[in-house]
Enzyme design. Structure first.
Site, mmCIF file in Angstrom:
data_model
loop_
_atom_site.group_PDB
_atom_site.id
_atom_site.type_symbol
_atom_site.label_atom_id
_atom_site.label_comp_id
_atom_site.label_asym_id
_atom_site.label_seq_id
_atom_site.Cartn_x
_atom_site.Cartn_y
_atom_site.Cartn_z
ATOM 1 N N ASP A 132 0.873 -1.163 0.000
ATOM 2 C CA ASP A 132 0.000 0.000 0.000
ATOM 3 C C ASP A 132 0.921 1.227 0.000
ATOM 4 O O ASP A 132 2.129 1.125 0.165
ATOM 5 C CB ASP A 132 -0.944 -0.035 1.221
ATOM 6 C CG ASP A 132 -2.163 0.833 1.009
ATOM 7 O OD1 ASP A 132 -3.192 0.590 1.653
ATOM 8 O OD2 ASP A 132 -2.090 1.760 0.163
HETATM 9 C C1 GLC Z 1 -4.419 4.218 -0.049
HETATM 10 C C2 GLC Z 1 -5.266 3.045 0.388
HETATM 11 C C3 GLC Z 1 -5.369 1.957 -0.629
HETATM 12 C C4 GLC Z 1 -5.333 2.555 -2.010
HETATM 13 C C5 GLC Z 1 -3.944 3.140 -2.216
HETATM 14 C C6 GLC Z 1 -3.794 3.814 -3.581
HETATM 15 O O1 GLC Z 1 -3.653 4.687 1.007
HETATM 16 O O2 GLC Z 1 -4.961 2.445 1.632
HETATM 17 O O3 GLC Z 1 -6.585 1.227 -0.366
HETATM 18 O O4 GLC Z 1 -5.602 1.566 -2.989
HETATM 19 O O5 GLC Z 1 -3.602 4.069 -1.200
HETATM 20 O O6 GLC Z 1 -4.603 4.941 -3.643
#
Ligand code: GLC
Length: 748
Positions: A284
């Protein structure tokens, strides 16, 4: 006889050819990967491990990013929302980079892209795999026309705490329901073929246990027993992998002391060895380098070492791989084989997506964004997601002539109605409840009363009350602005924000029926106002077509069909609260429950009550998991088992008669729950094991059956042995998890 043999032989031949063909394709795929890998430099291999982002509002395409792509130092891109930029970056990758390896373009396409569907917790309330599949297929068609081929969805975090902001994105509290939805989402996003230009590769996230964050505080610590990990949190991911999900995203949280992005047991032993996942794992946002803050890595270099060693293929936005992988190899802290394996997984997915053959986006001009079909599916999803929680004196459905006063901060908010994670939905296309009433020439007046959900200004209250006294019914549409749920937006107090409760209490004094419609990203605690309203309809954040869905439900054109995918608490202090809890040695019941006000003053110090409950709010939720009303009523009778003895060779057929005892035709979601009375470890008081939706005319009766097998009863014990002990079981078939219609059987 000869014919039969010939026929069987033919079947065997076809099957063998099929397997051979599949094996050949797989061999060819692996051959292509090896051939390409053999040509790649170390820099290019490390380049494939990088997911780089741009702001979706970027007005220019940076030369630095283009150069990185040109040098083969980027594997995938995030949030490139300008089609020309997508085309230019892909052109550079496939024409100018050393080995012409195409990029994957990614985006959070969570519950719609342009046409927005209800938030995922709302779609879980539909208990309808078709709703999940349709929403993700529509999203894939719309997003792929912008060059997006990878979505960071479905989010499969089991959630039991409504204080957690991301419960809005979750499939709710139950692993069985979440697993049905997981399969449907993956099938919808990925479509029939990964190489189809409208296919979005899915990303099962967040792996794992994100919804178990202590206190519902986002990003917080998760402590999960082995049996809970395997019985509760893993099943939806297993279902997504069985459906062919090509990527997994690690979660921000630690699980039992190890951040998910650095957990080898999780990412290699469970994910690869046990679940045979052969796609790739993405972190993430900065979750790799956040292992330093977690206290699991001394610096970003060690974070990179731990993440790569754990088996995390691609690093989102942070640069620890790009900055440190080469040095870690030189220091023999990592092997080139580890890097090669990580690159292989990424190339495998790119080959499967057909990107080497068709790298450019789907420029099919007649992809209709916001097509009438897409909007109709979004409206249907909003209707099926809406949960009718209260309908005193059958105030609903309304007569078309009824004079309605519409009040409330969410009655006409096209942006708020879309909910969290809807960057690309254009609010101009939203149909709000007020817009729908106007479109249908309804007999109504509208005054907001409060200008946004947190508004505490009462300056319009007097005018609202005057108008309410001239109406037949008051329709209060309130809840939460979209920003009050979603990532990083947990709330400790989950009542209606602002002065909404006060305005509802004032409206109740006018002695007209009050209909409360809640648009929110979580269950809202209603203790202070539940008795003040006649109707409570939970529409979650219902998406683009929420207004038309609400209009059709209010006037009985459609029946609300939703059932709660999450236990609805009385107060936040009860959380986490869920139906499939353990019984404890002192389970609460109405007999033992001691209410705080019943305790005599000066009572002698004793453990009054002796059971597990709260003196002030008891032990029951406001509304149970699986609950929801329609516009008719049903009677459950005659629960019968084909046998009360289940064996390895003899299944049980459970049947029950259901009668529509009301005056209108209606739908019922018949739910099957089972309890293992005594196991190798303690077992939940009940677990959802099946559900069926039926339609019955007024007074019509139908027999509904469920087949129960030994496999339905299996679970992981603390030694991770998967099985079930012989012994006693209880079975319920009913309208929700609080159903009392029960039978018993024995597995012997
Ligand atoms: C965010 C979220 C994740 C998302 C990623 C890209 O922090 O936790 O669910 O897909 O970043 O935006």
């Amino acid at each position: 006889m000869r014919t039969i043999y010939a026929f069987l032989l033919g079947i065997i031949m076809v099957f063998a050819i099929g397997c051979e063909k599949e094996k050949k394709v797989s061999n060819q795929l692996e051959y292509n990967i090896e051939e390409l890998l053999s040509k790649m430099t170390l820099e290019e291999k490390i380049g494939q491990l990088n997911l780089r982002g741009t702001s979706s509002r970027a007005k220019t395409l940076s030369e630095e990013l283009k150069q990185k792509v040109r040098e083969g130092k980027v594997g995938a891109l995030l949030n490139v929302m300008n089609k020309e930029y997508v085309d230019e970056l892909q052109r550079i990758a496939v024409e100018e980079s050393p080995n012409k390896i195409p990029l994957i373009f990614s985006r959070d396409v969570i519950h719609g892209f342009k046409t927005i569907f209800p938030i995922p917790l709302g779609m879980a309330a539909s208990w309808d795999e078709e709703v999940a599949k349709n929403s993700s297929r529509v999203a894939a068609i719309e997003a792929s026309s912008f060059g997006i081929r990878w979505t960071f969805a479905p989010m499969l975090d089991i959630a039991k705490d409504a204080r957690w902001g991301r419960i809005a994105e979750s499939p709710g509290e139950d692993p069985y329901l979440a697993s049905q939805l997981a399969r449907a989402y993956v099938e919808g996003f990925q479509g029939d073929s990964l190489s189809d230009p409208t296919s979005l590769i899915a990303c099962a996230k967040h792996f794992i246990g994100y919804g178990a964050a202590i206190g519902g505080r986002d990003y917080n610590t998760a402590i999960i027993s082995k049996e809970q990990l395997h019985n509760t949190y893993l099943p939806p991911f297993e279902s997504a992998f069985k459906a062919g999900a090509q990527t997994v995203m690690t979660s921000f949280n630690e699980v039992n002391g190890i951040p998910a992005s650095g957990d080898k047991e999780l990412l290699t032993n469970i994910l690869r060895k046990r679940l045979k996942f052969d796609g790739f794992v993405v972190s993430d946002w900065n979750s790799v380098t956040e292992m330093v803050a977690h206290g699991y890595a001394e610096d970003e270099k060690q974070a990179a070492e731990k993440a790569i060693d754990a088996g995390l293929n691609m690093e989102m936005t942070s640069k620890s791989y790009e900055d440190n992988a080469k040095e870690l190899l030189k220091e023999n802290k990592l092997s080139i084989n580890q890097i090669d394996n990580m690159v292989r997984d990424i190339l495998r997915v790119k080959f499967r997506m057909g990107l080497f053959k068709t790298p450019y986006r789907n420029k099919n001009k007649d992809v209709e964004i916001y097509s009438s079909k897409h909007l109709e599916l979004a409206k249907e999803a909003a209707i099926k997601s809406s949960v009718l929680l209260k309908n005193e004196n059958n105030v609903l459905p309304l007569n078309k002539k009824t004079k309605v006063l519409i009040v409330g901060p969410l009655a006409n908010k096209p942006r708020e109605q879309l909910g969290t994670w809807t960057f690309d939905g254009d609010k101009e296309h939203t149909v709000t409840p007020v817009a729908s009433f106007e479109k249908n020439n309804a007999n109504f007046e509208f005054i907001e009363g409060l200008t946004y959900s947190r508004d505490t200004n009462k300056k319009y209250f007097k005018e609202v009350l005057t108008k309410a006294s001239n109406a037949d019914v008051v329709l209060f549409i309130g809840g939460e602005e979209a920003i009050l749920s979603g990532e990083a937006h947990s709330r400790a107090n989950i009542n209606l924000p602002g002065a909404q409760e006060e305005l509802i209490k004032e409206l109740a004094k006018i002695k007209k029926p009050v209909i409360l419609i809640i648009m929110a990203g979580r269950p809202i605690t209603l203790q202070n106002i539940k008795s003040k309203v006649d109707v409570i309809l939970m529409t979650w954040h219902p998406g683009t077509m929420g207004g038309d869905a609400i209009y059709d439900i209010l006037f009985g054109i459609k029946e609300p069909k939703g059932r709660l995918p999450i236990t609805w608490p009385k107060v936040a202090g009860q959380l986490p609260l869920y139906y499939n809890h353990k019984n404890t040695g002192r389970p609460a019941s109405s007999k033992e429950y001691v209410h705080i006000d019943s305790i005599p003053i000066g009572a002698w110090q004793s453990s009054l009550g002796n059971t597990s409950h709260y003196l002030d709010v008891g032990y029951e939720p406001e509304y149970p998991f699986g609950f929801g009303l329609g516009y008719t009523s049903f009677e459950y009778s005659n629960l019968k088992l084909s046998t009360t003895s289940l064996t390895d060779d003899n299944n049980i057929i459970a049947s029950i008669d259901i009668t529509n005892t009301g005056e209108r035709a209606g739908e019922e979601l018949v739910q099957l729950y089972i309890q293992d009375v005594a196991g190798n470890i303690t077992r939940p008081v009940k677990e959802l094991k099946g559900y069926k939706r039926i339609s019955l005319k007024s007074k019509e009766k139908q027999k509904v059956t469920f087949e129960i097998t030994v496999d339905d009863l299996k679970y992981y014990n603390n030694e991770l042995k998967y099985g079930v002990e012989k012994g006693k079981f209880n079975i319920w078939i009913g309208a929700n998890s609080a159903s009392k219609v029960k039978e018993k059987f024995v597995y012997e």
